[in-house]
Design an enzyme around this catalytic site. Structure first.
Site, mmCIF file in Angstrom:
data_model
loop_
_atom_site.group_PDB
_atom_site.id
_atom_site.type_symbol
_atom_site.label_atom_id
_atom_site.label_comp_id
_atom_site.label_asym_id
_atom_site.label_seq_id
_atom_site.Cartn_x
_atom_site.Cartn_y
_atom_site.Cartn_z
ATOM 1 C CB SER A 604 -0.957 -0.050 1.193
ATOM 2 O OG SER A 604 -1.982 0.888 1.064
ATOM 3 C CG ASP A 689 -7.325 -1.942 -3.197
ATOM 4 O OD1 ASP A 689 -7.931 -1.188 -2.416
ATOM 5 O OD2 ASP A 689 -6.115 -2.207 -3.080
ATOM 6 C CG HIS A 725 -6.007 -2.105 0.346
ATOM 7 N ND1 HIS A 725 -5.215 -1.494 -0.598
ATOM 8 C CD2 HIS A 725 -5.408 -1.857 1.538
ATOM 9 C CE1 HIS A 725 -4.203 -0.892 -0.011
ATOM 10 N NE2 HIS A 725 -4.287 -1.103 1.289
#
Length: 754
Positions: A604, A689, A725
């Site tokens: 991320s 995501d 995600h």
């Protein structure tokens, strides 16, 4: 390095050289939601707008159904599969090793609430957890479990939610916010079946087994929420909902939810895009709170849970003020507040009478000598407070290590609970009852598997280990761990690192023999990466690797100053994050290892870190893993129609403003790809995501290949078409995906045959 005899050519994404996104005032023909500055910004928007090249912008498909885009993503998966086809045996070995180091049939430490113990269980061969409870016959439990699925953990055990059954026939299933009703006869929970973090509100009757998805009032549409909790009885629910940008922003009260005509009342709504909202209940269950907060400002409303509250409106604890953050809970007739008011570098602990608009009444909590126990200075950071009958239990950081303190409300004595290892992770377990003489914590380190420990509030030497996580086959004596500091390039800052390896590997490194090193980092949002235990590291350690966590600026390891301007890593000092990581890597490459044996990883915002690091020094690493990486920084942050973007402007800055635009363009990975030999890269993403859209790794993959067509190191992307995600919700699928990641890593480091 082994190679496959049937490797596909990497997909070539077409480039639209005249395609751009625009930063600043939207030009004619470009009509995303008009960008705006943060409320207290003194910067002006770029006018005229600046065109930011976006040749792969066509890969963005908000609806996820464009055939050309999907075909390209499938081609990327096929290429990555072909590049790792020869690693099938290694992937199976890694998967087996992951499973062999966990107890597949296991349970979490039972925690008390009312007349029950609550815990979750997992069973061998089943992908998801089950939620269980058992009657609480006394204040302690005695587990007599034979280790099988059929045997109860505690007498009278009942399963009140089996996620395995809920997930039947679904590719993805994530459950959150499981809340038991005041009568203990119902549960409310949120369920996501796609990975896009759009949750539906469900209620299950524990007596009949009926499980229903609630609907919007006056509609057949399912009610989509962010979070849920019960009110003062089983007829009342509170829930929060999101706006179109996936931002939690509204809090509702639903009365008579079981009737044909339930009533919803909007209690609070936050219209400012910079603010993310949440709700919670005080531990004494006398108040519900609605919090609206950005990274720099917060504001909290409260509502009493009494017989009269249904007719009342929520009231402010304290109005928002520029650069002032605060958190609040209630107990003993007072507000207890964590706040950085008066510009303190860390959060201080304050108290005030329970009343609206209480800011003028805030006072520091002091010890028996009249000294503030947490004054917000750099010495120690405060993260949370738990209010109990006789004590406050405080969590924070000191010396870069997470800490737990107890504060006696009668003697006014503050004590820190200490542990023997130099670096570790410790935090409170769930505490739902104020009337207790003990506190329970979870403790682990890079060497020590997690344990649940019950500690006396009056004498912390009295400790009882409630449960220790069993790690089959693990021998702690074979490994060693260290906390060290490396200097940054600024000559002033020392960067903490946490290290774990097998003892013989460290002996080789100390003797001057280069060994493979894997460097992990994050460094954003003030979030800390702890020196914790992770069984999935063991296959790397057992193949002779040293695993290093770089606690770079931008995280919270050294308190809020490690994150905030001017010397942290936010806004116009964000590059400190990337520089710290590269500085650590350069020292490692000249001591324990060399670039040909050095790999790196981040997820991320940590993927942004890796993207920026390999751009800064492409030759420093042999292999890089970028998990769901935020690498399209400027093109993404200029467009506030993308979910969650506006709220991020108080983290990175608003690139529609000239000063932030120029700075962010200097580090945005996709805008700074160089011509040269890059490390082998393995990028991952999730089609659904909402946090880092799939097109970010897809575009970065294409950009790396385009700039370096002669690079003989593979650039691969693996996109999960049924996840978001947080990767696979199925724990077995998660280990399968991780085996892919690590097989690529080990292959590139010539460790595939080890």
């Amino acid at each position: 390095m082994a190679t496959s005899t049937e490797v596909l050519s990497p997909p070539v994404a077409r480039r639209e050289e005249d395609r751009s996104v625009f930063a600043g005032v939207a030009p004619e023909g470009w009509d995303p939601k008009m960008p705006r500055q943060s409320n207290d910004s003194t910067e002006t928007l770029l006018d005229p707008p600046v065109a930011v090249p976006d040749p792969y912008g066509w890969l963005r498909d908000d609806k996820r159904n464009n055939k050309e885009v999907l075909d390209h993503l499938k081609a990327e998966n096929a290429y990555s599969q072909s590049m790792t086809k020869h690693l099938g045996q290694l992937q199976e070995s890694l998967y087996s090793e992951f499973l062999s180091s966990i107890k597949e049939t296991d349970f979490t430490t039972p925690r008390p609430k009312g007349e029950f113990w609550y815990y979750t269980r997992t069973f061998k061969g089943f992908s998801y957890k089950t939620y269980c409870r058992a009657p609480k016959a006394s204040e302690s439990f005695d587990i007599d479990w034979d280790g099988t699925k059929e045997s109860p953990i505690l007498p009278g055990e009942e399963t009140y939610l089996d996620v395995n059954k809920l997930a039947e026939g679904k590719d993805y299933c994530s459950v959150g916010g499981v809340k038991v009703s005041p009568s203990k006869k119902l549960i409310a929970y949120a369920a996501d079946f796609s990975g896009d973090e759009i949750y539906q509100l469900r209620v299950k009757n524990l007596e009949t087994g009926e499980d229903v998805a609630l609907k919007e009032t006056g509609s057949d549409k399912l009610l989509e929420i962010d979070s849920v909790m019960w009110g003062k009885d089983d007829d009342e629910l509170f829930f929060t909902t999101n706006d179109e940008q996936h931002r939690p922003c509204r809090m509702y009260q639903r009365k008579n939810w079981q009737s044909d005509e339930p009533t919803d009342r909007l209690l609070a709504e936050e219209l400012d895009d910079l603010f993310w909202c949440s709700m919670y209940k005080s531990i004494d269950e006398k108040f519900v709170f609605f919090e609206a907060s950005s990274k720099e400002v917060s504001e909290i409303f409260f509502l009493p849970l009494d017989d009269e509250h249904t007719a009342s409106e929520m009231k402010l604890v304290a109005a928002r003020r520029p650069k002032v953050l605060y958190e609040v809970d209630a107990g003993h007739g007072s507000w207890f507040l964590l706040t950085n008011v008066d510009k303190s570098p860390n959060m201080k602990l304050m108290t005030a009478p329970i009343q609206a608009d209480s800011a003028a009444e805030w006072k520091l909590v002091e010890d028996a000598d009249g000294n503030p126990i947490f004054d917000g200075s750099l010495a120690k950071a405060l993260d949370s407070v738990t209010i109990l009958k006789t004590h406050l239990v405080l969590q924070g950081r000191e010396g870069g290590i997470p800490r737990v303190w107890t504060f006696c409300l009668t003697s006014k004595e503050l004590k820190r609970i200490d542990f023997p290892e130099d670096a570790y992770d410790v935090g409170l377990l769930a505490h739902s009852e104020m009337d207790t003489e003990t506190v329970a914590v979870s403790y682990d380190s890079m060497l020590t598997p997690p344990s649940s420990i019950e500690i006396s509030l009056t004498d912390d030497s009295q400790r009882t280990v409630l449960k220790t996580k069993e790690v089959p086959g693990y021998n702690k004596e074979l490994y060693e761990s260290h906390r060290m500091e490396f200097p940054s390039r600024d000559g002033e800052t020392m960067i903490p690192i946490s290290v774990v390896a097998r003892k013989e590997t460290m002996e080789k490194a100390r003797a001057g023999t280069h060994v493979p090193v894997h460097l992990y980092g994050y460094g954003s949002y003030g979030a800390s990466i702890e020196a914790d235990f992770d069984t999935t590291r063991l296959p790397l350690l057992d193949r002779g690797m040293i695993y290093v966590i770089a606690h770079v600026r931008g995280g919270g390891e050294m308190g809020r100053a490690w994150y905030e301007e001017p010397k942290g890593a936010k806004y116009l000092c964000k590059k400190n994050t990337f520089n710290d990581f590269v500085d650590v890597a350069r020292i490692l490459s000249k001591t324990w290892t060399k670039p040909e044996m050095l790999s790196c990883e981040g997820r991320s915002a940590g993927g942004l870190l890796i993207g920026a690091a390999i751009n800064q020094d492409p030759a420093l690493f042999r292999c890089a893993i970028l998990g769901v990486p935020f690498v399209d920084v400027v093109p993404t942050m200029t467009d506030s129609t993308i979910p969650l973007t506006s709220g991020e402007w108080v983290e990175w800055g608003n690139p529609n403003e000239e000063r932030f635009h120029n700075y962010m363009m200097e580090y945005s990975p996709i805008n700074n790809v160089k011509i040269g030999r890059y490390p082998a890269c393995w990028l991952t993403g999730g089609l659904h995501d909402p946090r880092v859209a799939y097109w970010e790794p897809a575009k970065f993959t294409a950009a790396l290949r385009h700039a370096n067509p002669d690079n003989d190191n593979p650039i691969c992307m693996k996109l999960d078409l049924s996840a978001g995600h947080f990767s696979a919700s199925d724990r077995y699928k998660y280990y399968r995906e991780l085996a892919y990641d690590y097989s690529f890593l080990l292959d590139q480091l010539n460790l595939a045959d080890c």
